[in-house]
Design a protein around this motif. Structure first.
Motif, PDB file in Angstrom:
ATOM      1  N   HIS A   1       0.928  -1.229   0.017  1.00 38.77           N
ATOM      2  CA  HIS A   1      -0.134   0.082  -0.070  1.00 38.77           C
ATOM      3  C   HIS A   1       0.875   1.364  -0.014  1.00 38.77           C
ATOM      4  N   ASP A   2       0.395   2.269  -0.523  1.00 39.35           N
ATOM      5  CA  ASP A   2       1.032   3.798  -0.692  1.00 39.35           C
ATOM      6  C   ASP A   2       1.569   4.469   0.491  1.00 39.35           C
ATOM      7  N   GLY A   3       1.177   4.089   1.641  1.00 43.46           N
ATOM      8  CA  GLY A   3       1.466   4.661   3.031  1.00 43.46           C
ATOM      9  C   GLY A   3       0.298   5.753   3.280  1.00 43.46           C
ATOM     10  N   THR A   4      -0.812   5.932   2.441  1.00 41.73           N
ATOM     11  CA  THR A   4      -1.803   6.928   2.985  1.00 41.73           C
ATOM     12  C   THR A   4      -3.152   6.376   3.569  1.00 41.73           C
ATOM     13  N   PHE A   5      -3.188   4.945   3.679  1.00 43.62           N
ATOM     14  CA  PHE A   5      -4.142   4.301   4.254  1.00 43.62           C
ATOM     15  C   PHE A   5      -5.548   4.476   3.380  1.00 43.62           C
ATOM     16  N   SER A   6      -5.353   4.800   2.230  1.00 45.69           N
ATOM     17  CA  SER A   6      -6.393   4.987   1.140  1.00 45.69           C
ATOM     18  C   SER A   6      -6.792   3.783   0.227  1.00 45.69           C
ATOM     19  N   GLY A   7      -6.267   2.619   0.672  1.00 43.13           N
ATOM     20  CA  GLY A   7      -6.405   1.531  -0.033  1.00 43.13           C
ATOM     21  C   GLY A   7      -5.732   1.514  -1.491  1.00 43.13           C
ATOM     22  N   ARG A   8      -4.953   2.409  -1.893  1.00 43.68           N
ATOM     23  CA  ARG A   8      -4.330   2.407  -3.077  1.00 43.68           C
ATOM     24  C   ARG A   8      -2.716   1.453  -2.883  1.00 43.68           C
ATOM     25  N   ALA A   9      -2.727   0.706  -3.961  1.00 45.06           N
ATOM     26  CA  ALA A   9      -1.566  -0.195  -3.799  1.00 45.06           C
ATOM     27  C   ALA A   9      -0.362   0.408  -4.691  1.00 45.06           C
ATOM     28  N   VAL A  10       0.848   0.308  -4.882  1.00 41.83           N
ATOM     29  CA  VAL A  10       1.956   0.556  -5.418  1.00 41.83           C
ATOM     30  C   VAL A  10       2.918  -0.627  -5.647  1.00 41.83           C
ATOM     31  N   PRO A  11       3.714  -0.544  -6.755  1.00 39.58           N
ATOM     32  CA  PRO A  11       4.600  -1.571  -6.996  1.00 39.58           C
ATOM     33  C   PRO A  11       5.521  -1.762  -5.936  1.00 39.58           C
TER      34      PRO A  11
END
Length: 172
Positions: free
Chosen positions: A120-130
């Motif tokens: 996850h991208d570190g924002t706790f928004s549910g978005r994933a990053v490679p």
């Protein structure tokens, strides 16, 4: 016998941050379990975190290698730094792989510990990053090949190669 380190949550252990499991119904995983190949492990619990616990993400979605090098931390939504637990759990997972002879791991994709392709991208928004989680990064750095639970067929091909390699060494 080639052993496989596997996220305990995939085998039904209720060790995830929310107190749940992510039990896999994969037939290969079940067969390997019946053969005694699997080494269940939860790096977050072994690292000292309770169940349940607040979710955690790698700041900036930087990935496990950045955490290992001290360039990023693992944080909870309120900003608590739980990096220590993730590093401890990763070291313990590597020790478990080494002591069992596991050169292959099947870990929970997307986890800040276990993700092999994304976190996850570190924002706790549910978005994933490679990226890889902390444990996955440490295992890979030390020659343990890591696959997510959605890549068990690839893991099986790698396992077959390891078995053939071991058999070739024995026949020499």
């Amino acid at each position: 016998m080639e052993r496989i380190l596997v996220s305990a949550c995939l085998l039904g252990s209720r060790v995830r941050f929310d107190g749940g499991a992510k039990t896999s119904g994969d037939e290969l995983l079940a067969a390997w379990r019946a053969e005694g190949r699997l080494v269940p492990f939860c790096p977050e619990v072994e690292g000292g975190l309770p169940v349940p616990r607040p979710p955690a993400e790698i700041e900036g979605g930087a990935g496990g290698a950045a955490v290992l090098s001290g360039e990023a931390r693992v944080l909870t939504p309120d900003g608590s730094d739980v990096t220590w637990a993730f590093l401890s759990g990763a070291r313990q997972a590597l020790a478990a792989a080494t002591s069992s002879g596991a050169r292959l791991a099947i870990l929970k994709e997307g986890s800040p510990s276990c993700g092999s392709l994304r976190v996850h991208d570190g924002t706790f928004s549910g978005r994933a990053v490679p990226g890889r989680g902390v444990t996955a990064a440490l295992l890979e750095l030390n020659g343990v090949r890591v696959f997510g639970e959605d890549r068990i067929a690839e893991a099986a091909a790698h396992l077959d190669a390891l078995v053939r390699e071991r058999a070739g060494r024995r026949s020499r």
